[in-house]
Motif scaffolding. Structure first.
Motif, PDB file in Angstrom:
ATOM      1  N   LEU A  38      -6.803   4.528  -0.903  1.00 55.26           N
ATOM      2  CA  LEU A  38      -6.616   4.235  -2.325  1.00 55.26           C
ATOM      3  C   LEU A  38      -7.316   5.320  -3.132  1.00 55.26           C
ATOM      4  O   LEU A  38      -8.478   5.638  -2.878  1.00 55.26           O
ATOM      5  CB  LEU A  38      -7.204   2.865  -2.680  1.00 55.26           C
ATOM      6  CG  LEU A  38      -7.097   2.493  -4.160  1.00 55.26           C
ATOM      7  CD1 LEU A  38      -5.676   2.050  -4.481  1.00 55.26           C
ATOM      8  CD2 LEU A  38      -8.066   1.402  -4.513  1.00 55.26           C
ATOM      9  N   LYS A  39      -6.594   5.894  -4.094  1.00 53.74           N
ATOM     10  CA  LYS A  39      -7.158   6.945  -4.939  1.00 53.74           C
ATOM     11  C   LYS A  39      -6.866   6.611  -6.399  1.00 53.74           C
ATOM     12  O   LYS A  39      -5.784   6.123  -6.718  1.00 53.74           O
ATOM     13  CB  LYS A  39      -6.543   8.301  -4.596  1.00 53.74           C
ATOM     14  CG  LYS A  39      -6.796   8.745  -3.171  1.00 53.74           C
ATOM     15  CD  LYS A  39      -6.054  10.020  -2.839  1.00 53.74           C
ATOM     16  CE  LYS A  39      -6.256  10.358  -1.369  1.00 53.74           C
ATOM     17  NZ  LYS A  39      -5.458  11.487  -0.940  1.00 53.74           N
ATOM     18  N   VAL A  40      -7.845   6.859  -7.250  1.00 53.97           N
ATOM     19  CA  VAL A  40      -7.654   6.661  -8.690  1.00 53.97           C
ATOM     20  C   VAL A  40      -8.158   7.897  -9.431  1.00 53.97           C
ATOM     21  O   VAL A  40      -9.027   8.609  -8.946  1.00 53.97           O
ATOM     22  CB  VAL A  40      -8.375   5.397  -9.225  1.00 53.97           C
ATOM     23  CG1 VAL A  40      -7.843   4.144  -8.563  1.00 53.97           C
ATOM     24  CG2 VAL A  40      -9.877   5.501  -9.062  1.00 53.97           C
ATOM     25  N   SER A  56       0.064   1.097   3.777  1.00 50.03           N
ATOM     26  CA  SER A  56      -0.593   0.133   4.665  1.00 50.03           C
ATOM     27  C   SER A  56      -1.377  -0.927   3.884  1.00 50.03           C
ATOM     28  O   SER A  56      -1.548  -2.056   4.353  1.00 50.03           O
ATOM     29  CB  SER A  56      -1.512   0.836   5.658  1.00 50.03           C
ATOM     30  OG  SER A  56      -2.578   1.475   4.975  1.00 50.03           O
ATOM     31  N   LEU A  57      -1.841  -0.576   2.673  1.00 46.91           N
ATOM     32  CA  LEU A  57      -2.588  -1.544   1.861  1.00 46.91           C
ATOM     33  C   LEU A  57      -1.675  -2.590   1.224  1.00 46.91           C
ATOM     34  O   LEU A  57      -2.144  -3.644   0.795  1.00 46.91           O
ATOM     35  CB  LEU A  57      -3.395  -0.832   0.774  1.00 46.91           C
ATOM     36  CG  LEU A  57      -4.605  -0.042   1.252  1.00 46.91           C
ATOM     37  CD1 LEU A  57      -5.245   0.692   0.075  1.00 46.91           C
ATOM     38  CD2 LEU A  57      -5.616  -0.941   1.928  1.00 46.91           C
ATOM     39  N   LEU A  58      -0.395  -2.306   1.158  1.00 47.92           N
ATOM     40  CA  LEU A  58       0.536  -3.237   0.523  1.00 47.92           C
ATOM     41  C   LEU A  58       0.787  -4.479   1.382  1.00 47.92           C
ATOM     42  O   LEU A  58       1.314  -5.479   0.895  1.00 47.92           O
ATOM     43  CB  LEU A  58       1.864  -2.541   0.215  1.00 47.92           C
ATOM     44  CG  LEU A  58       1.765  -1.349  -0.741  1.00 47.92           C
ATOM     45  CD1 LEU A  58       3.128  -0.697  -0.926  1.00 47.92           C
ATOM     46  CD2 LEU A  58       1.175  -1.758  -2.078  1.00 47.92           C
ATOM     47  N   ASP A  62      -5.267  -9.286  -0.445  1.00 44.38           N
ATOM     48  CA  ASP A  62      -6.714  -9.432  -0.641  1.00 44.38           C
ATOM     49  C   ASP A  62      -7.447  -8.107  -0.422  1.00 44.38           C
ATOM     50  O   ASP A  62      -8.345  -7.746  -1.187  1.00 44.38           O
ATOM     51  CB  ASP A  62      -7.285 -10.501   0.293  1.00 44.38           C
ATOM     52  CG  ASP A  62      -6.847 -11.902  -0.103  1.00 44.38           C
ATOM     53  OD1 ASP A  62      -6.520 -12.122  -1.287  1.00 44.38           O
ATOM     54  OD2 ASP A  62      -6.824 -12.786   0.785  1.00 44.38           O
ATOM     55  N   GLN A  63      -7.061  -7.386   0.621  1.00 39.92           N
ATOM     56  CA  GLN A  63      -7.694  -6.095   0.901  1.00 39.92           C
ATOM     57  C   GLN A  63      -7.414  -5.112  -0.234  1.00 39.92           C
ATOM     58  O   GLN A  63      -8.308  -4.401  -0.682  1.00 39.92           O
ATOM     59  CB  GLN A  63      -7.196  -5.531   2.235  1.00 39.92           C
ATOM     60  CG  GLN A  63      -7.867  -4.214   2.607  1.00 39.92           C
ATOM     61  CD  GLN A  63      -7.305  -3.598   3.875  1.00 39.92           C
ATOM     62  OE1 GLN A  63      -6.224  -3.949   4.326  1.00 39.92           O
ATOM     63  NE2 GLN A  63      -8.045  -2.650   4.437  1.00 39.92           N
ATOM     64  N   LEU A  64      -6.183  -5.080  -0.702  1.00 39.10           N
ATOM     65  CA  LEU A  64      -5.818  -4.186  -1.800  1.00 39.10           C
ATOM     66  C   LEU A  64      -6.642  -4.507  -3.048  1.00 39.10           C
ATOM     67  O   LEU A  64      -7.166  -3.601  -3.702  1.00 39.10           O
ATOM     68  CB  LEU A  64      -4.321  -4.288  -2.108  1.00 39.10           C
ATOM     69  CG  LEU A  64      -3.825  -3.484  -3.311  1.00 39.10           C
ATOM     70  CD1 LEU A  64      -4.172  -2.011  -3.181  1.00 39.10           C
ATOM     71  CD2 LEU A  64      -2.326  -3.680  -3.492  1.00 39.10           C
ATOM     72  N   GLU A  65      -6.769  -5.777  -3.369  1.00 35.03           N
ATOM     73  CA  GLU A  65      -7.564  -6.168  -4.536  1.00 35.03           C
ATOM     74  C   GLU A  65      -9.015  -5.730  -4.383  1.00 35.03           C
ATOM     75  O   GLU A  65      -9.621  -5.220  -5.333  1.00 35.03           O
ATOM     76  CB  GLU A  65      -7.463  -7.678  -4.749  1.00 35.03           C
ATOM     77  CG  GLU A  65      -6.086  -8.097  -5.255  1.00 35.03           C
ATOM     78  CD  GLU A  65      -5.881  -9.606  -5.265  1.00 35.03           C
ATOM     79  OE1 GLU A  65      -6.709 -10.356  -4.703  1.00 35.03           O
ATOM     80  OE2 GLU A  65      -4.864 -10.046  -5.834  1.00 35.03           O
ATOM     81  N   ASP A  66      -9.575  -5.911  -3.180  1.00 37.42           N
ATOM     82  CA  ASP A  66     -10.956  -5.476  -2.934  1.00 37.42           C
ATOM     83  C   ASP A  66     -11.094  -3.960  -3.117  1.00 37.42           C
ATOM     84  O   ASP A  66     -12.043  -3.488  -3.741  1.00 37.42           O
ATOM     85  CB  ASP A  66     -11.410  -5.869  -1.520  1.00 37.42           C
ATOM     86  CG  ASP A  66     -11.591  -7.381  -1.363  1.00 37.42           C
ATOM     87  OD1 ASP A  66     -11.687  -8.091  -2.385  1.00 37.42           O
ATOM     88  OD2 ASP A  66     -11.633  -7.839  -0.199  1.00 37.42           O
ATOM     89  N   TYR A  67     -10.153  -3.221  -2.556  1.00 35.38           N
ATOM     90  CA  TYR A  67     -10.166  -1.762  -2.694  1.00 35.38           C
ATOM     91  C   TYR A  67     -10.115  -1.366  -4.165  1.00 35.38           C
ATOM     92  O   TYR A  67     -10.860  -0.493  -4.607  1.00 35.38           O
ATOM     93  CB  TYR A  67      -8.957  -1.153  -1.978  1.00 35.38           C
ATOM     94  CG  TYR A  67      -9.174  -0.793  -0.534  1.00 35.38           C
ATOM     95  CD1 TYR A  67      -8.993   0.517  -0.102  1.00 35.38           C
ATOM     96  CD2 TYR A  67      -9.518  -1.748   0.418  1.00 35.38           C
ATOM     97  CE1 TYR A  67      -9.151   0.870   1.230  1.00 35.38           C
ATOM     98  CE2 TYR A  67      -9.681  -1.409   1.748  1.00 35.38           C
ATOM     99  CZ  TYR A  67      -9.497  -0.100   2.153  1.00 35.38           C
ATOM    100  OH  TYR A  67      -9.657   0.243   3.456  1.00 35.38           O
ATOM    101  N   LEU A  68      -9.201  -1.980  -4.905  1.00 36.02           N
ATOM    102  CA  LEU A  68      -9.059  -1.647  -6.329  1.00 36.02           C
ATOM    103  C   LEU A  68     -10.361  -1.870  -7.088  1.00 36.02           C
ATOM    104  O   LEU A  68     -10.788  -1.015  -7.870  1.00 36.02           O
ATOM    105  CB  LEU A  68      -7.928  -2.462  -6.960  1.00 36.02           C
ATOM    106  CG  LEU A  68      -6.516  -2.011  -6.604  1.00 36.02           C
ATOM    107  CD1 LEU A  68      -5.498  -3.066  -7.016  1.00 36.02           C
ATOM    108  CD2 LEU A  68      -6.193  -0.669  -7.249  1.00 36.02           C
TER     109      LEU A  68
END
Length: 106
Positions: A38-40, A56-58, A62-68
């Motif tokens: 994940l990059k911002v 892969s995060l899609l 829950d993992q995606l939300e944590d990463y964000l």
């Protein structure tokens, strides 16, 4: 105390602050997760410019939300730090602080 000179300096400082804020819109802060999934990118004025999410995060909401949350918060902290340093440099160099007026430059 030269009030007119002080007012002129105050006006000049305000203009430099505005110029600095505009310039900080062009300063980009990149942050990513430790695994690079994940990059911002934010401006130094804490405006979100882009998000890149590995496929892969899609698969795990829950993992995606944590990463964000983690990556965006780290990017905002960096952006705020750059912003504060730049604005502090303008106000401290150009303007002697008058007691009670510190909040005017935030």
């Amino acid at each position: 105390m030269d009030l007119m000179g002080m007012m002129g300096k105050l006006r000049d400082t305000q203009l430099k602050i505005e110029e600095t804020k505009k310039r900080l819109d062009t300063v980009l802060i990149d942050e990513q997760s430790s695994d690079g999934l994940l990059k911002v990118t934010f401006t130094a004025n804490s405006k979100l410019k882009s998000i890149t999410i590995d496929d892969s995060l899609l698969e795990d909401k829950d993992q995606l939300e944590d990463y964000l949350i983690v990556v965006i918060n780290k990017a905002i902290e960096k952006a705020e730090s750059v912003n504060k340093a730049e604005l502090d440099a303008v106000t401290k160099v150009d303007m002697p602080m008058i007691p009670g007026m510190e909040d005017m430059f935030k």
